[in-house]
Enzyme design. Structure first.
Site, short mmCIF file in Angstrom:
data_model
loop_
_atom_site.label_atom_id
_atom_site.label_comp_id
_atom_site.label_asym_id
_atom_site.label_seq_id
_atom_site.Cartn_x
_atom_site.Cartn_y
_atom_site.Cartn_z
CB SER A 551 -12.27 0.09 1.21
OG SER A 551 -11.98 1.46 1.26
CG ASP A 637 -8.36 3.14 -5.00
OD1 ASP A 637 -8.97 4.18 -4.72
OD2 ASP A 637 -8.56 2.06 -4.41
CG HIS A 671 -11.99 2.75 -3.84
ND1 HIS A 671 -10.87 2.43 -3.09
CD2 HIS A 671 -13.05 2.56 -3.01
CE1 HIS A 671 -11.24 2.07 -1.87
NE2 HIS A 671 -12.56 2.14 -1.80
#
Length: 697
Positions: A551, A637, A671
């Site tokens: 991330s 995501d 995600h």
């Protein structure tokens, strides 16, 4: 190794101009996931990845079996007391998801329950396996039992896009109510009588901006709050005392709280204090007063008290300290608990309400001034935090404890005897012995002279320098604290060192540590990581460093690959935020406007634009030799869109030397990657097999 060449992404020059700077983006077309060419390209990348890593199949299976073999598959959580029930979660061998249940409570001591055996009075609340069915993805966003224990609100997601469907279950009859609400966000809160449930909805940019009130048995839900400022999220919760509903609105740097008597769900929320840019605060109900944790003129936060009739009137209780970051305040009927951070480690301070006092203010002052104390822990590196504690009146404090060599542990702390009672330590099978491993704290010196902490773990007897995985994050004041990992043992037992670089931008060393790694000081995050990498080599810890992050930590991976590609034998970037400038320039994308307080606003500020352009990974790929790179992403995501790593890998392959550059796209997840635990273990085994090859090549 390969029989077919890597996919070549077509170049469709797209021009954009900002602040007089014209940039050509050849791969912007990949942002359209409805374009058949995009899907075909991602599938071709997956096929190429499978070809390039086929020789790792045996190692991948071996690592998967190691993870599985060390895990007690049929297990259960420590029961947690809430009024008349003990709540727990079970896992069962061969099943992907957990099963939540409850048993009647009798006293403060959790019941002894054997994994795999059900108690006569045990009631199943949710079985994730039944709910998931044959769906390749499944996630629960909300699971909240009403205060009277009779109703369950829960929400599910079958795509990974974090848009949930809310349902209600009558726990007395086991029946589902006809009430079904689509497209909600995480979380929610019950009214005191269990007649009403509050939930949030997101806008087109995936920002939770509305709070609704749903009365069971009705169809027309009521909008009770809408946040117009695109920088702010909203959320709703019920205090531990179940006396107040708390509606919070917050940006990255500012917060605002409203409260409502939970017994009056149709009433008007009362504003605690109007938002002031840069001031964050939270409110905790403590019976006959409020605690307020805030950072007004207190960078590391201050704890104050406030009367119930005037919650915006704050009187300091625990003053600001330069060396201690106050993280959280938990209030109970007879004590309070402060979670804090000092010297890179977390800690617990207890404020027992003893020695009397004539009113709420005396109780709080006496607790802090004469009776407050900190709980001591034996290891030099560890992470500790309050763990749930849903009951307001209790003589015990539930804690979660772990270190890099101590598996996740649950303790009850007896407030009367000041005794730590170990309730459960995560079983690690296969002959695991913590004494076979050792952990260390080291320090690197950054470019500007700042000392950057490093947490390290290795198997005892491993000769250094050794192949090393260096993990980093460094954003949002998120701390990567020393913690245990079962999959990591597959690295340590193969002679790897595992290290965490506690770089600026995280929160490990307090709020200033965070401030020095954001906005126009963001480059400190990246140069700190490179300084740690070089220190590990110079100090004799490491050879063949493999960098890993996800991330915002994926942005770190891309940035350090540009800054110092020669330092790394491989880079694993998971759901990486590598096209940061283009994303933050587009306010229509999820989270962008909210993120301006973290990264700056390049759309309206030329200096921010130039600064971001100087470090964002996609913009700065050049022709130097790069290490092998594995980028892992998910098509659904909503936080870091799949096209960022797809574009990055395409540009690396077209521009850079070295490699190879591989892209893995999970076509049915979000995600967090794949949702089932066995699927997640296989994904981790894949990444670890790639890392092992890089480290031992």
């Amino acid at each position: 190794m390969s029989s077919n060449p890597p996919p070549v992404a077509k170049k469709v020059p797209t021009e954009r101009t900002h602040h007089g700077d014209t940039v050509i983006d050849e791969y912007a077309w990949l942002a359209d996931k409805d374009d058949p060419d995009t899907v075909s390209y991602l599938e071709a990348e997956n096929a190429f990845l499978k070809q390039e890593t086929a020789h790792l199949a045996d190692l991948q299976e071996q690592v998967f079996q190691e993870i599985k073999g060390r895990t007690q598959e049929t297990d259960l959580s420590v029961p947690s007391r809430k009024r008349a029930w003990w709540y727990l979660t079970r896992t069962e061998e061969g099943k992907q998801y957990g099963v939540s249940s409850r048993v009647p409570a009798d006293g403060d001591t959790p019941p002894e329950i054997t994994p795999g055996e059900r108690l006569d009075q045990e009631q199943v609340l949710l079985d994730g396996n039944e709910l998931a069915g044959d769906s390749p993805f499944f996630s629960i966003g909300t699971s909240a039992v009403s205060p009277d224990g009779n109703m369950l609100a829960y929400s599910t997601d079958f795509k990974g896009d974090e848009r949930f469907t809310l349902r209600f279950k009558n726990l007395e009859t086991g029946e589902l109510l006809p009430d079904v609400i689509e497209g909600i966000f995480y979380g929610g809160a019950w009214s005191a009588d269990g007649s009403t449930f509050f939930y949030t909805r997101v806008d087109d940019a995936w920002r939770p901006f509305q709070v609704y009130r749903h009365t069971l048995g009705t169809q027309d839900d009521v909008l009770v709050y809408e946040e117009a400022d695109e920088r702010f999220w909203v959320g709703i919760g019920l205090t531990r005392s179940e006396k107040y509903l708390v509606l919070g609105a917050g940006s990255k740097i500012t917060s605002e709280v409203r409260i409502l008597d939970a017994s009056d769900p149709t009433g008007e929320f009362q504003l605690v204090r109007p938002r002031t840019t840069g001031v964050e605060y939270g409110v905790e109900h403590a019976g006959d007063f409020f605690y307020v944790l805030h950072n007004e003129n207190a960078e590391n936060f201050e704890l104050a008290t406030a009367p119930l009739h005037a919650p915006g009137t704050w009187t300091p209780l625990i003053a600001h300290s330069d060396d201690t970051r106050l993280l959280e305040i938990d209030a109970f009927s007879d004590h309070a608990v402060v979670h804090f951070r000092r010297d890179g480690l977390t800690g617990i301070r207890v404020l027992p309400y003893e020695n009397g006092g004539d009113g709420w203010r005396d109780r709080a002052e006496v607790a802090y001034a004469s009776a407050a104390y900190e709980i001591e822990f034996p290891e030099p590196l560890y992470d500790v935090s309050p763990a749930g504690n849903p009951e307001f009146s209790t003589g015990r404090l539930r804690l979660h404890y772990t270190s890099m060599i101590t598996p996740s542990s649950v303790y009850d702390y007896d407030l009367a005897t000041r005794e730590l009672i170990l309730l459960k330590q995560r079983p690690v099978l296969g002959g695991f012995d913590p004494a076979d491993y050792e952990q260390f704290r080291d320090w690197a010196t950054a470019e500007d002279g700042t000392r950057v902490p490093i947490s390290l773990v290795k198997r005892r007897g491993t000769q250094t320098p050794a192949p090393t995985v260096l993990y980093g994050y460094g954003s949002y004041e998120t701390s990567i604290d020393p913690g245990f990992s079962v999959p990591r043992l597959s690295l340590l037992d193969r002679g790897f060192v595992f290290a965490v670089a506690h770089v600026r931008g995280g929160g490990e060393m307090g709020r200033r540590w965070y401030e020095d790694g954001k906005l126009t000081r963001k480059r400190n995050t990246f140069t700190d990581f490179v300084a740690v990498a070089r220190h590990l080599k110079q100090a004799g810890w490491s050879e063949r460093l493999i960098a890993r992050g996800g991330s915002a930590g994926g942005l770190l991976m891309g940035a350090v690959a540009n800054l110092a590609p020669e330092e790394f034998a491989g880079v694993v970037a998971e759901v990486p935020f590598v096209d940061a400038l283009n994303t933050i320039l587009d306010p229509s994308l999820p989270l962008t406007v909210i993120e301006w307080d973290e990264w700056g606003d390049p759309l309206h500020n030329a200096e921010v634009y130039a600064y971001m352009k100087s470090y964002t990974p996609y913009e700065n790929v050049d022709g130097r030799p790069y290490p092998p790179i594995l980028a892992i992403t998910s098509l659904n995501d909503t936080r870091v869109l799949y096209h960022e790593p797809a574009k990055w890998i395409a540009r690396l392959r077209a521009t850079a030397g070295g490699g190879p550059f591989l892209l893995k796209t999970e076509m049915g997840a979000g995600h967090g990657g794949r949702s089932g635990r066995y699927d997640a273990w296989r994904e981790e085994a894949f990444a670890l097999s790639w890392i092992i090859e890089r480290g031992t090549a």
